[in-house]
Design a protein around this motif. Structure first.
Motif, PDB file in Angstrom:
ATOM      1  N   LYS A 234       0.760  -1.073  -0.124  1.00  0.00           N
ATOM      2  CA  LYS A 234       0.064  -0.063  -0.056  1.00  0.00           C
ATOM      3  C   LYS A 234       0.910   1.293  -0.066  1.00  0.00           C
ATOM      4  CE  LYS A 234      -3.114  -2.354   3.088  1.00  0.00           C
ATOM      5  NZ  LYS A 234      -3.466  -2.828   4.362  1.00  0.00           N
ATOM      6  N   PRO A 235       0.283   2.318  -0.360  1.00  0.00           N
ATOM      7  CA  PRO A 235       1.104   3.678  -0.402  1.00  0.00           C
ATOM      8  C   PRO A 235       1.800   3.839   0.951  1.00  0.00           C
ATOM      9  CG  PRO A 235      -1.081   4.041  -1.556  1.00  0.00           C
ATOM     10  CD  PRO A 235      -0.950   2.571  -1.032  1.00  0.00           C
ATOM     11  N   ALA A 236       0.909   3.343   2.088  1.00  0.00           N
ATOM     12  CA  ALA A 236       1.517   3.667   3.488  1.00  0.00           C
ATOM     13  C   ALA A 236       2.882   3.049   3.567  1.00  0.00           C
ATOM     14  CB  ALA A 236       0.678   2.773   4.624  1.00  0.00           C
ATOM     15  N   PHE A 237       3.258   2.379   2.718  1.00  0.00           N
ATOM     16  CA  PHE A 237       4.746   1.769   2.776  1.00  0.00           C
ATOM     17  C   PHE A 237       5.550   2.996   2.862  1.00  0.00           C
ATOM     18  CE2 PHE A 237       8.709   0.001   0.870  1.00  0.00           C
ATOM     19  CZ  PHE A 237       9.005  -0.722   1.928  1.00  0.00           C
ATOM     20  N   ILE A 238       5.704   4.099   1.988  1.00  0.00           N
ATOM     21  CA  ILE A 238       6.052   5.140   1.822  1.00  0.00           C
ATOM     22  C   ILE A 238       6.221   6.064   3.200  1.00  0.00           C
ATOM     23  CG2 ILE A 238       6.210   7.481   0.707  1.00  0.00           C
ATOM     24  CD1 ILE A 238       5.127   5.600  -1.714  1.00  0.00           C
ATOM     25  N   ASP A 239       5.142   5.994   3.906  1.00  0.00           N
ATOM     26  CA  ASP A 239       5.167   6.747   5.112  1.00  0.00           C
ATOM     27  C   ASP A 239       5.716   5.813   6.175  1.00  0.00           C
ATOM     28  OD1 ASP A 239       3.301   8.564   4.261  1.00  0.00           O
ATOM     29  OD2 ASP A 239       1.572   7.262   4.776  1.00  0.00           O
ATOM     30  N   ILE A 240       5.982   4.435   6.123  1.00  0.00           N
ATOM     31  CA  ILE A 240       6.815   3.751   7.135  1.00  0.00           C
ATOM     32  C   ILE A 240       8.340   3.983   6.759  1.00  0.00           C
ATOM     33  CG2 ILE A 240       7.452   1.468   7.747  1.00  0.00           C
ATOM     34  CD1 ILE A 240       4.579   0.624   6.949  1.00  0.00           C
TER      35      ILE A 240
END
Ligand code: 13P
Length: 245
Positions: A234-240
């Motif tokens: 998911k795009p949330a990977f970038i936030d991680i």
């Protein structure tokens, strides 16, 4: 200092179109330059990812075999990975240990073969819920590490991922205290190898990491990054990846 490391383990998920979308998102993202990022698509998509992903982000296979090329139908070759500029592999994941019945010794042998032939390894360990409840967490992880130590001498190409099985894909992330406690035990154990190895080896946490819980975990002194499953799709990977900014 240990460079923070975030790995994305896609497991057996995705499609040509969804994986191209993930690659595009990563190529267009502003990623913290202080973080080493490695993504691990299914074997069939390794080349697609490597050929389309920007340089600076590395690619990992999810398995290799511990022999040179030859008559091993269906296995993944270390030399094919090198030839494809795939410089990492995830080994010892609990799904392979439990579902595919890979023993500590098989995992150690694959780790030895990969690292000796130029492929770095995200080496996974971790306990089941039953083992944790019996107070055996550190014993289990130590036994897995001992099997590795028996086969390898060069630890410079190894990143350790501590992934408690009960936290994988369950939404039940380990508390920061639970994770830090085991990470510290692993680092203390690594002193048996050498103080340098204990000081330099990255220890990642894996198991239900999300953009919401990564910040607190990343502040623990012995947590040097994450191995992300579901959220890596998911795009949330970038936030991680950017959790420390
Ligand atoms: P989840 O992040 O989906 O819990 O998976 C963790 C994992 O197994 C990464 O290798």
């Amino acid at each position: 200092a240990r460079k923070f490391f975030v790995g994305g383990n896609f497991k057996m998920n995705g499609s040509v179109s969804s994986i191209k979308e993930i690659v595009n998102n990563l190529n267009n993202a502003k990623l913290d330059a202080e973080v080493e990022v490695v993504v691990s698509p299914p074997a069939l998509y390794l080349l697609l990812v490597r050929e389309n992903l920007r340089s600076g982000i590395e690619v990992a296979a999810q398995n290799v075999y511990d022999k040179p090329n030859g008559a091993y139908t269906g296995e993944i070759s270390v030399s094919h990975l090198k030839d494809s500029n795939v410089n990492w592999v995830i080994l010892g994941h609990s799904e392979r240990r439990t579902i595919l019945k890979e023993s500590d010794e098989v995992v150690a042998s694959k780790t030895k073969y990969a690292t000796e032939n130029g492929v770095s390894v995200i080496w996974c360990c971790g306990e089941s819920l039953e083992e944790r409840e019996a107070g055996k967490t550190v014993d289990v992880v130590t036994k897995q590490l001992e099997a590795l130590k028996a086969k390898i001498s060069d630890w410079s190409k190894i990143v350790i991922a501590y992934e408690p099985i009960w936290a994988i894909g369950t939404g039940k992330v380990a508390t920061t205290e639970q994770a830090q406690e085991v990470h510290k035990a692993i680092r203390d154990w690594l002193k048996n190898v050498s103080p340098k190895v204990a000081d330099e080896t990255r220890i990642l946490y894996g198991g239900s990491v999300t953009e919401k819980n990564c910040g607190e975990l990343s502040k623990q002194p012995d947590i040097d990054g994450f191995l992300v499953g579901g959220a890596s799709l998911k795009p949330a990977f970038i936030d991680i990846v950017n959790c420390r900014q």
